[in-house]
Enzyme design. Structure first.
Site, short mmCIF file in Angstrom:
data_model
loop_
_atom_site.label_atom_id
_atom_site.label_comp_id
_atom_site.label_asym_id
_atom_site.label_seq_id
_atom_site.Cartn_x
_atom_site.Cartn_y
_atom_site.Cartn_z
N GLU A 153 -3.17 -10.26 -3.49
CA GLU A 153 -4.52 -10.35 -4.05
C GLU A 153 -4.50 -10.56 -5.57
O GLU A 153 -5.00 -9.74 -6.35
CB GLU A 153 -5.34 -9.11 -3.68
CG GLU A 153 -5.55 -8.97 -2.18
CD GLU A 153 -6.30 -7.70 -1.79
OE1 GLU A 153 -6.78 -7.63 -0.64
OE2 GLU A 153 -6.39 -6.77 -2.63
N GLU A 312 -6.13 -10.09 6.10
CA GLU A 312 -6.59 -8.70 6.06
C GLU A 312 -8.08 -8.64 6.35
O GLU A 312 -8.85 -9.45 5.81
CB GLU A 312 -6.38 -8.05 4.67
CG GLU A 312 -4.97 -7.74 4.29
CD GLU A 312 -4.90 -7.03 2.93
OE1 GLU A 312 -5.91 -6.34 2.58
OE2 GLU A 312 -3.90 -7.18 2.23
#
Length: 673
Positions: A153, A312
């Site tokens: 991320e 995710e």
């Protein structure tokens, strides 16, 4: 060409982040047994494991990772192996404290969270390259390896650092981008407030100043910070490509989350072999499934329409919002299959087993604290079976009806200080227009303003404050060649340097819209204006109005009160073979539906009045056939019309005429022919 699908994965991806280092090894066998019971096909490993893999500088311990990867392989589970470079060990910061990022206020962050990284720091880059090399040398030809997962991320929680290393790096970046300091002065308009620079060495990051700083400098620093993170990704990617050829490399994006607006995913999408995304529901009272659809459509668009992977999401509640409700029964499956309908090649979660310690111990997981005698676990097993039955869709592509223009550089520029109204939120407009299209049952592709738009009958521009002349020319050509364009207010105003386009507003869009805007007239908080149509219809606007002067455009709705009373509020301009619409106020849901209804008529986009609200219908098609996904987000059974008969893949039943979709359920029909 690098591989663009997970190596050796012959089914849809199903699994999640697996952190075996949080558990004693006697739990691992139980984990793998449960993974097989749930139908898990792939797990992500090692994302935050640098301190365990390299417990001291140059000292490595791969034994535990060897054992877990071998165990997963023995049980037929593929591995998405991470480089753990989002979490350098404490010894690294002890030796290189200057690698901790510095805020614009001059405060250096401390170790103790995650992703506290100055991406310009040479010592960090060297250490990251080293651990990536060690992992690739050891596991590059491991038979379990499906793909590489670089970092985690990017941009969360820190994207920009303002330290001395970043200042020097920023100067080099500017010299490469502009060539001369005179060009920087011109782009930034430094003649204003006496900010002119004599040499690159005089330029610093946009640190805290007594009042608003230079907007051109701030915008370029956003670009620099994004490019610097991307440099580090490319460095790791190239190491992995060299030492593990044939294994795709990705990093997990967060495309539609406003918390991660520091990354230009159009640029990143060109650098990864396979686009992957993380998505978490923002439970603020809105219809969360609409934002989910938006995120999936945007991710697919960043992938150029190709299949991608949801790397995710959550089985139930998350842990980082002020209030974190659980998902309703069946919602996890709807969320997961909603992503699949819109292009994902599976559904992965954070995480496999719920942590007992640490900051995310209350974040839901595939195996909750309560174990297997829980609703979440039972739904996980059901979802695994459902994904197994959807294997034929692998490699197919989602079919879109319309396009929405999206540009992260415009968001960055729009969100700088001192704009005409702080109540104008460009992201709110993007969400609102997307929701209006969603409610008309239209599947959306997102597109860069300079992209080829010729295949779309309707293109919507919700809020693009920054627009290049090339983008304006692109939209003009699109309309002239028969397209239908819808533009919302405060778009096309500035160029790539945040300089107002020469001449009247709306700058790059004047010609295609057939109008000029003499002046913006934002409304005070709580103020509304009425706008009326030629048929007597009345709509309401707030936040913004404008003094619009038609220059070839016709007035469709008119301001009925306020400073702009009697002036055009919504216009329509015939240009060449197409039509361009402009709306100069913030319309609510009813007004947007009316506007888009008129534009859809121009575009000959057929209405889908036969579909109930919140019953989502999306198609994927490819070499293996055509598939219709019907997702019922309501508490009422629904009927969805079918243009062809087919076989419902989740139940095995035949379907023809009208497909029954029970309340809260999902159906996927493989259409005949």
């Amino acid at each position: 060409m690098p591989e663009t699908t997970p190596k050796g994965l012959t089914r849809l991806a199903f699994g999640g982040d697996y952190n075996p280092e949080q558990w004693p090894e006697n739990v691992w066998q139980d984990d793998v047994r449960l993974m097989r019971e749930a139908g898990v096909t792939m797990v992500s490993v090692g994302i935050f494991s640098w301190a365990l893999l390299e417990p001291a500088p140059g000292a490595y311990d791969f034994g535990w990772l060897d054992r877990i990867i071998d165990l997963l392989h023995e049980n037929g589970i593929r591995v998405d192996l991470a480089t753990p470079t989002a979490a350098p060990p404490v010894w690294f910061y002890r030796e290189h404290p200057e690698a901790l990022p510095v805020t614009a206020d001059g405060v250096r962050y401390e170790f103790g969270s995650r992703a506290a990284i100055c991406h310009s720091n040479a010592d960090y880059r060297a250490a990251a390259a080293n651990i990536a090399t060690r992992l690739a040398e050891r596991y590059g030809d491991h038979p379990a390896l499906a793909m590489w997962h670089v970092h985690n991320e990017y941009g969360v929680p820190v994207s920009a650092c303002y330290c001395a290393s970043c200042a020097a790096h920023f100067r080099r970046w500017l010299e490469t981008a502009y060539g001369t300091v005179e060009a920087v002065n011109e782009a930034w308009g430094t003649a204003f407030w006496g900010q002119r620079y004599a040499a690159f060495g005089d330029i610093n990051p946009p640190r805290t100043t007594p009042t608003v700083g230079n907007p051109g400098q701030a915008l370029d620093y956003r670009r620099f910070a994004d490019a610097t993170m991307r440099e580090n990704f490319v460095m790791e990617r190239d190491i992995l490509h060299r030492l593990a050829p044939g294994v795709p490399v990705t990093t997990n994006f967060m495309t539609a989350l406003s918390q991660c607006d520091s990354v230009d995913y159009w640029a990143w999408g060109r650098e990864v072999d396979l686009v992957s995304n993380d998505h978490y529901l923002i439970t603020d009272g809105r219809r969360t499934h609409v934002n989910l659809a938006m995120a999936a459509d945007l991710t697919r668009s960043v992938a150029g329409g190709a299949p991608w992977i949801l790397l995710e999401h959550s089985t139930s509640g998350v842990n980082w919002q002020p209030r974190n409700p659980a998902k309703a029964p069946g919602q996890m499956a709807r969320n997961s299959l909603g992503h699949v309908a819109r292009g994902s090649e599976g559904a992965m979660f954070f995480q496999w087993r719920q942590s007992r310690r640490g900051a995310e111990k209350f974040h839901s997981s595939m195996v909750p604290h309560g174990g297997t005698d829980t609703r979440v676990w039972r739904e996980v097993v059901e979802l695994g079976a459902s994904l197994g039955s959807l294997n034929p869709i692998r490699g197919t592509r989602t079919e879109a009806d319309v396009a929405v223009l999206w540009d992260w550089h415009s968001w960055w520029a729009q969100n700088l200080a001192w704009r005409p109204s702080e109540d104008h939120d460009p992201r709110e407009r993007a969400d609102a227009f997307y929701e209006a299209l969603y409610d008309r049952h239209l599947t959306v592709d997102f597109a860069h303003p300079e992209a080829d738009l010729s295949r779309y009958p309707l293109v919507v521009v919700p809020a693009l404050y920054l627009m290049t002349e090339a983008a304006g020319d692109n939209l003009k050509a699109y309309v002239e060649n028969g397209g239908t364009l819808v533009v919302s207010y405060f778009s096309g105003i500035v160029d790539a340097s945040d300089a107002v386009h020469e001449g009247a507003y709306p700058g790059a869009l004047r010609d295609v819209l057939g109008l000029t805007v003499e002046e913006f007239s934002p409304l005070l908080q709580g103020e509304h204006v009425r706008i009326t149509g030629p048929d007597g219809s009345e709509l309401s606007g707030d936040v913004w109005t404008e003094f619009v002067e038609p220059r070839g455009a016709e007035t469709v709705w008119t301001y009925a009160d306020g400073l702009t009373a009697g002036r055009p509020a919504v216009t329509r301009h015939r240009l060449g073979e197409g039509t361009a619409w402009y709306v100069s106020t913030r319309l609510g849901a009813e007004g947007l539906d009316a506007l888009l209804g008129r534009a859809a008529e121009d575009a000959r986009v057929a209405p889908r009045a036969d579909l109930p609200r919140d019953v989502e219908v999306v198609r994927r098609s490819g070499d293996t056939g055509s598939y219709l996904f019907a997702i019922n987000h309501t508490a009422t059974d629904a009927k969805v019309p079918l243009d062809r008969s087919g076989t419902e893949l989740l139940t095995g039943e035949r379907a023809a005429g009208r497909l029954a979709v029970p309340a809260g359920a999902v159906r996927v029909v493989r259409l005949d022919g």
